[in-house]
Write a protein that holds these residues in place. Structure first.
Motif, PDB file in Angstrom:
ATOM      1  N   GLY A  34     -36.651  22.459   2.786  1.00 48.68           N
ATOM      2  CA  GLY A  34     -37.096  21.668   1.635  1.00 48.68           C
ATOM      3  C   GLY A  34     -38.368  20.863   1.846  1.00 48.68           C
ATOM      4  N   THR A  35     -38.894  20.840   3.072  1.00 49.46           N
ATOM      5  CA  THR A  35     -40.085  20.004   3.314  1.00 49.46           C
ATOM      6  C   THR A  35     -41.329  20.869   3.581  1.00 49.46           C
ATOM      7  OG1 THR A  35     -39.274  19.791   5.598  1.00 49.46           O
ATOM      8  CG2 THR A  35     -38.866  17.941   4.117  1.00 49.46           C
ATOM      9  N   ASP A  36     -42.472  20.215   3.492  1.00 48.79           N
ATOM     10  CA  ASP A  36     -43.754  20.959   3.473  1.00 48.79           C
ATOM     11  C   ASP A  36     -44.546  20.864   4.772  1.00 48.79           C
ATOM     12  OD1 ASP A  36     -43.156  21.331   0.755  1.00 48.79           O
ATOM     13  OD2 ASP A  36     -44.066  19.401   0.273  1.00 48.79           O
ATOM     14  N   PHE A  37     -43.882  20.506   5.892  1.00 53.79           N
ATOM     15  CA  PHE A  37     -44.660  20.261   7.108  1.00 53.79           C
ATOM     16  C   PHE A  37     -44.361  21.288   8.187  1.00 53.79           C
ATOM     17  CE2 PHE A  37     -44.519  16.408   4.689  1.00 53.79           C
ATOM     18  CZ  PHE A  37     -45.831  15.961   4.746  1.00 53.79           C
ATOM     19  N   TRP A  38     -44.377  22.566   7.803  1.00 51.33           N
ATOM     20  CA  TRP A  38     -44.202  23.632   8.799  1.00 51.33           C
ATOM     21  C   TRP A  38     -45.475  23.786   9.607  1.00 51.33           C
ATOM     22  CZ3 TRP A  38     -40.229  27.307   9.877  1.00 51.33           C
ATOM     23  CH2 TRP A  38     -39.015  27.005   9.254  1.00 51.33           C
ATOM     24  N   TYR A  39     -46.607  23.701   8.916  1.00 50.09           N
ATOM     25  CA  TYR A  39     -47.885  23.776   9.634  1.00 50.09           C
ATOM     26  C   TYR A  39     -48.843  22.777   9.007  1.00 50.09           C
ATOM     27  CZ  TYR A  39     -51.212  25.835  12.828  1.00 50.09           C
ATOM     28  OH  TYR A  39     -52.084  26.016  13.895  1.00 50.09           O
ATOM     29  N   THR A  81     -51.128  20.871   4.339  1.00 50.49           N
ATOM     30  CA  THR A  81     -49.857  21.145   5.009  1.00 50.49           C
ATOM     31  C   THR A  81     -49.194  22.302   4.263  1.00 50.49           C
ATOM     32  OG1 THR A  81     -48.572  19.603   3.645  1.00 50.49           O
ATOM     33  CG2 THR A  81     -49.515  18.728   5.680  1.00 50.49           C
ATOM     34  N   VAL A  82     -48.469  23.126   5.008  1.00 53.13           N
ATOM     35  CA  VAL A  82     -47.815  24.291   4.392  1.00 53.13           C
ATOM     36  C   VAL A  82     -46.326  24.256   4.718  1.00 53.13           C
ATOM     37  CG1 VAL A  82     -47.947  26.795   4.107  1.00 53.13           C
ATOM     38  CG2 VAL A  82     -49.899  25.568   5.015  1.00 53.13           C
ATOM     39  N   GLY A  83     -45.496  24.494   3.700  1.00 53.61           N
ATOM     40  CA  GLY A  83     -44.060  24.665   3.910  1.00 53.61           C
ATOM     41  C   GLY A  83     -43.680  26.105   3.601  1.00 53.61           C
ATOM     42  N   LEU A  84     -42.382  26.382   3.546  1.00 55.47           N
ATOM     43  CA  LEU A  84     -41.951  27.734   3.181  1.00 55.47           C
ATOM     44  C   LEU A  84     -42.134  27.954   1.683  1.00 55.47           C
ATOM     45  CD1 LEU A  84     -38.655  28.095   5.265  1.00 55.47           C
ATOM     46  CD2 LEU A  84     -40.942  28.901   5.830  1.00 55.47           C
ATOM     47  N   TRP A  85     -42.110  26.850   0.922  1.00 56.79           N
ATOM     48  CA  TRP A  85     -42.138  26.946  -0.544  1.00 56.79           C
ATOM     49  C   TRP A  85     -43.394  26.397  -1.181  1.00 56.79           C
ATOM     50  CZ3 TRP A  85     -38.995  29.352  -3.907  1.00 56.79           C
ATOM     51  CH2 TRP A  85     -37.773  29.823  -3.417  1.00 56.79           C
ATOM     52  N   ARG A  86     -44.087  25.497  -0.457  1.00 59.33           N
ATOM     53  CA  ARG A  86     -45.221  24.814  -1.100  1.00 59.33           C
ATOM     54  C   ARG A  86     -46.393  24.683  -0.142  1.00 59.33           C
ATOM     55  NH1 ARG A  86     -43.818  19.454  -4.200  1.00 59.33           N
ATOM     56  NH2 ARG A  86     -43.474  18.653  -2.095  1.00 59.33           N
ATOM     57  N   ARG A  87     -47.564  24.508  -0.736  1.00 57.39           N
ATOM     58  CA  ARG A  87     -48.760  24.196   0.052  1.00 57.39           C
ATOM     59  C   ARG A  87     -49.374  22.929  -0.543  1.00 57.39           C
ATOM     60  NH1 ARG A  87     -49.897  28.897  -3.157  1.00 57.39           N
ATOM     61  NH2 ARG A  87     -51.595  28.536  -4.635  1.00 57.39           N
ATOM     62  N   GLY A 216     -45.727  21.499  12.371  1.00 58.65           N
ATOM     63  CA  GLY A 216     -45.262  20.176  11.947  1.00 58.65           C
ATOM     64  C   GLY A 216     -43.780  19.950  12.211  1.00 58.65           C
ATOM     65  N   TRP A 217     -43.280  18.801  11.749  1.00 59.09           N
ATOM     66  CA  TRP A 217     -41.893  18.416  12.061  1.00 59.09           C
ATOM     67  C   TRP A 217     -40.862  19.282  11.330  1.00 59.09           C
ATOM     68  CZ3 TRP A 217     -39.142  16.714   7.847  1.00 59.09           C
ATOM     69  CH2 TRP A 217     -39.859  16.154   6.795  1.00 59.09           C
ATOM     70  N   SER A 218     -41.213  19.846  10.164  1.00 59.84           N
ATOM     71  CA  SER A 218     -40.263  20.728   9.464  1.00 59.84           C
ATOM     72  C   SER A 218     -39.960  21.952  10.335  1.00 59.84           C
ATOM     73  CB  SER A 218     -40.839  21.207   8.128  1.00 59.84           C
ATOM     74  OG  SER A 218     -41.202  20.114   7.325  1.00 59.84           O
ATOM     75  N   PHE A 219     -41.018  22.462  10.984  1.00 60.14           N
ATOM     76  CA  PHE A 219     -40.871  23.605  11.890  1.00 60.14           C
ATOM     77  C   PHE A 219     -39.996  23.215  13.085  1.00 60.14           C
ATOM     78  CE2 PHE A 219     -42.431  25.782  15.731  1.00 60.14           C
ATOM     79  CZ  PHE A 219     -42.232  27.105  15.362  1.00 60.14           C
TER      80      PHE A 219
END
Length: 256
Positions: A34-39, A81-87, A216-219
């Motif tokens: 649910g969060t946007d901080f994968w990268y 920042t990029v998440g699985l669902w949003r940029r 990021g921390w989501s990752f």
């Protein structure tokens, strides 16, 4: 009987620890999806960049036609920042782009639609004449599907666990353990696909000299979730199998 009580306590403790690990990993997994901080991209001069490039970067970023090349450039330039669902990109709050560089920044996000998630990736990002890049296409689709498979397996495992409690039997805990093990494999697969996808993208679109990229921390939450799932699986399977063995031995002893 004291031996029987000791056995039961051991299994009860193992199952409680397994349930806690399972719950924590489910929460981590849901939070990372649910969060946007994968990268995250960090650029050294975001405000000036935006003021110079004007509104065009932002308008291209939010447009329906934004291809991979366009939005990746915006991510590089605007602390994306990029998440699985949003940029997301960070832009000045002030709409007067010709004013001096703003310190007051705001983050704006665009969701990837379902068709975006399943869209083909091209050998040259953004250029549909360059042919389909199968590796990146399937990595992207897998990183979108795997977390949901992982969460589904965990929830199904929890249901079986509840049934086991209702039946007062430890045997179904083996199935719960196996499902948690499969969920852990899916989470590992997700992490692997994401890392490979980012690496391949950066080979095609190298980071500019003044831009730094990092996971990021989501990752990190997804990375932590996998070992927790494996530990829960091991405890569930151990408790069910050992309990069954000891129960069989006890029965044989009583018969004798």
């Amino acid at each position: 009987s004291s031996k029987g009580a000791m056995m039961d306590n051991r299994f009860a403790t193992a199952l409680v620890i397994a349930c806690v690990l399972s719950l924590i990993s489910t929460i981590y997994m849901a939070a990372s999806i649910g969060t946007d901080f994968w990268y995250e991209y960090h650029t050294l001069s975001p405000a000036e960049n935006i003021s110079e490039a004007g509104r065009s970067i932002w308008e291209e970023f939010i447009s329906e036609e934004a291809d991979e090349n366009t939005y990746t450039y915006a991510l590089f330039r605007c602390n994306g920042t990029v998440g699985l669902w949003r940029r997301c990109i960070t832009v000045p709050k002030n709409s007067h782009w010709y004013s001096p560089p703003e310190t007051d920044m705001t983050t704006n996000c665009i969701s990837f639609s379902l068709s975006d998630q399943f869209m083909e990736k091209y050998i040259e990002p953004g250029n549909h004449n360059s042919g389909t890049d199968l590796n990146r296409t399937y990595l992207w689709r897998l990183q979108f599907l795997l977390p949901f498979v992982s969460l589904g397996l965990m929830c199904f495992g929890a249901l079986i666990g509840l049934c086991a409690c209702a039946c007062r039997s430890l045997y179904p805990a083996i199935a719960t353990g196996v499902l948690h093990f499969l969920a852990g494999l899916c989470t590992l697969g997700l992490v692997g696909c994401y890392v490979a996808g980012i690496e391949l993208l950066h080979q095609k679109l190298p980071l500019p000299a003044d831009v730094r990229g990092e996971f990021g921390w989501s990752f990190c939450l997804a990375c932590v979730s996998a070992p927790l799932q494996f530990m829960a699986a091991a405890l569930f399977i151990w408790a069910a199998r050992t309990n069954r063995k000891e129960f069989t031995l006890l029965k044989a002893y009583r018969v004798a």
